[in-house]
Design a protein around this motif. Sequence first.
Motif, PDB file in Angstrom:
ATOM      1  N   ASP A 100       0.842  -1.193   0.000  1.00 31.55           N
ATOM      2  CA  ASP A 100       0.000   0.000   0.000  1.00 31.55           C
ATOM      3  C   ASP A 100       0.878   1.245   0.000  1.00 31.55           C
ATOM      4  N   ARG A 101       0.427   2.290  -0.685  1.00 30.28           N
ATOM      5  CA  ARG A 101       1.196   3.536  -0.749  1.00 30.28           C
ATOM      6  C   ARG A 101       1.438   4.099   0.653  1.00 30.28           C
ATOM      7  N   SER A 102       0.459   3.944   1.529  1.00 25.08           N
ATOM      8  CA  SER A 102       0.583   4.478   2.885  1.00 25.08           C
ATOM      9  C   SER A 102       1.644   3.752   3.705  1.00 25.08           C
ATOM     10  N   ASP A 103       2.090   2.569   3.247  1.00 23.48           N
ATOM     11  CA  ASP A 103       3.118   1.823   3.971  1.00 23.48           C
ATOM     12  C   ASP A 103       4.511   2.426   3.816  1.00 23.48           C
ATOM     13  N   ASP A 105       7.163   5.092   4.192  1.00 26.84           N
ATOM     14  CA  ASP A 105       7.527   6.269   4.987  1.00 26.84           C
ATOM     15  C   ASP A 105       8.119   7.327   4.046  1.00 26.84           C
ATOM     16  N   LYS A 138      -2.021  -0.615  -5.821  1.00 29.33           N
ATOM     17  CA  LYS A 138      -0.844  -0.916  -5.015  1.00 29.33           C
ATOM     18  C   LYS A 138       0.376  -0.202  -5.585  1.00 29.33           C
TER      19      LYS A 138
END
Length: 307
Positions: A100-103, A105, A138
């Motif tokens: 996921d893009r939010s994973d 940092d 993804k």
Amino acid sequence: MAPRANWKGFLRLSLVTCPVALYPATSESEKISFNQLNRQTGHRIKYLKVDADTGDEVPNEDIVKGYQLEKDQFIEVTKEELEEIALESTRAIEIDEFVDRSDIDPRYLIHPYYIRPDGKVGHDAFAVIRETIREMDKVAIGRVVLTNREHIIALEPMDKGLVGTLLRYPYEVRSEQEYFDEIQDVKVTKDMLDLAKHIVNQKAGRFDPEKFEDHYETALIDLINQKRAGKVIRPKERPKGENVVDLMEALRQSVGREAGSAKEAKPAKKPKNASGQKEMLMSIAGKKPAKEASAKKPAAGARRKSA
């Protein structure tokens, strides 16, 4: 014409493979840059590669790489030895996983690159990989070798191509604890938060990079133009910082100021685009600007007709 590719190889998802080329997505070349000059003569400074002990200039063919063990002690490594340890990712971007893009940092993000099919073959395979990433919503994670080092690369679809962003390794990211540990624990009251949220709501908008102008670049262009015109450069007064004593009062005043600013807000001036940034500079005396010259130059067909 697109710039020269930084890397060419293959994009691989399991057994699906296609030839691709990788191009830098950003450029610094349009920014004002300076040369170092000799104040006495006005001539440019030239740097030479010299032997640290003898002071003699060393030709490029006699320069090799060396890893320093301790002072004045090096392990020499040849170009051939470095090529021997070349990794598979030197010639291929192997997709290892999807996340996921939010994973990811933000501290790990480095440079973005555009990726497109290389040549006339492989467009079907490229489209399959691109649309799979798009449909799954993804980010594909792979590895690529650039400038003799292996990098992690995150792949995302953009229009008909892909954007690949190089990522840092964990050992390259400093721990936040060494900077944040000494920050005091402060209790923020609900009233303060409510006022601060009100300011945020007044400033809410959508991120549009076209709204922003590089003020420093514009100031540099203005400075150069003034000096070329022979004007005297006088230092400007610097704004003085205000010491905030009452935080609640500062928040209340901010709410009132932002409300007034919102009423008087005008459409943001769009900055010059990258290709036009340097056109703001004065043209050199005796020369016509490139655009004007090309506009007045008759086309080849027109010359033939008049002949």
